[in-house]
Scaffold this motif. Structure first.
Motif, PDB file in Angstrom:
ATOM      1  N   MET A  79       0.797  -1.197   0.167  1.00 39.69           N
ATOM      2  CA  MET A  79       0.074   0.076   0.186  1.00 39.69           C
ATOM      3  C   MET A  79       1.035   1.416  -0.056  1.00 39.69           C
ATOM      4  O   MET A  79       1.785   1.056   0.777  1.00 39.69           O
ATOM      5  CB  MET A  79      -0.820  -0.081   1.309  1.00 39.69           C
TER       6      MET A  79
ATOM      7  N   LEU B 207      -6.968   5.631   3.216  1.00 39.23           N
ATOM      8  CA  LEU B 207      -8.127   4.592   2.740  1.00 39.23           C
ATOM      9  C   LEU B 207      -9.423   4.825   3.390  1.00 39.23           C
ATOM     10  O   LEU B 207      -9.287   5.264   4.906  1.00 39.23           O
ATOM     11  CB  LEU B 207      -7.596   3.391   3.070  1.00 39.23           C
ATOM     12  N   SER B 208     -10.507   4.571   2.781  1.00 36.15           N
ATOM     13  CA  SER B 208     -11.844   4.639   3.381  1.00 36.15           C
ATOM     14  C   SER B 208     -12.155   3.530   4.073  1.00 36.15           C
ATOM     15  O   SER B 208     -11.497   2.367   4.025  1.00 36.15           O
ATOM     16  CB  SER B 208     -12.873   4.674   2.195  1.00 36.15           C
TER      17      SER B 208
ATOM     18  N   GLU C 291     -12.410   0.636   1.905  1.00 31.92           N
ATOM     19  CA  GLU C 291     -11.271   0.105   1.374  1.00 31.92           C
ATOM     20  C   GLU C 291     -10.662  -0.903   2.350  1.00 31.92           C
ATOM     21  O   GLU C 291     -10.000  -1.869   2.140  1.00 31.92           O
ATOM     22  CB  GLU C 291     -10.396   1.117   0.832  1.00 31.92           C
ATOM     23  N   ILE C 292     -10.624  -0.472   3.630  1.00 34.97           N
ATOM     24  CA  ILE C 292      -9.920  -0.996   4.694  1.00 34.97           C
ATOM     25  C   ILE C 292     -10.653  -2.396   5.091  1.00 34.97           C
ATOM     26  O   ILE C 292     -10.018  -3.409   5.388  1.00 34.97           O
ATOM     27  CB  ILE C 292      -9.896  -0.286   5.981  1.00 34.97           C
TER      28      ILE C 292
ATOM     29  N   TYR D 231     -10.186  -4.903   2.496  1.00 36.89           N
ATOM     30  CA  TYR D 231      -8.800  -5.485   2.405  1.00 36.89           C
ATOM     31  C   TYR D 231      -8.634  -6.392   3.781  1.00 36.89           C
ATOM     32  O   TYR D 231      -8.127  -7.445   3.380  1.00 36.89           O
ATOM     33  CB  TYR D 231      -7.949  -4.099   2.852  1.00 36.89           C
TER      34      TYR D 231
END
Length: 43
Positions: free
Chosen positions: A1, A6-7, A10-11, A14
């Protein structure tokens, strides 16, 4: 990364967890993060 922000979506994607889990970790588990307005920023 890379070093971009990150939103929560997104987290969660992930890590393979729900968004609510991220919010719980930040607010009650002492994970590195804080609220910026209505957003949660995770370090």
């Amino acid at each position: 990364m890379d070093d971009r922000w990150l939103s929560v979506d997104e987290i969660a994607d992930y890590l393979g967890v729900a968004k609510d889990t991220i919010y719980t970790w930040v607010t009650s588990k002492g994970k590195p993060g804080h609220k910026v307005g209505r957003f949660v920023v995770v370090n």
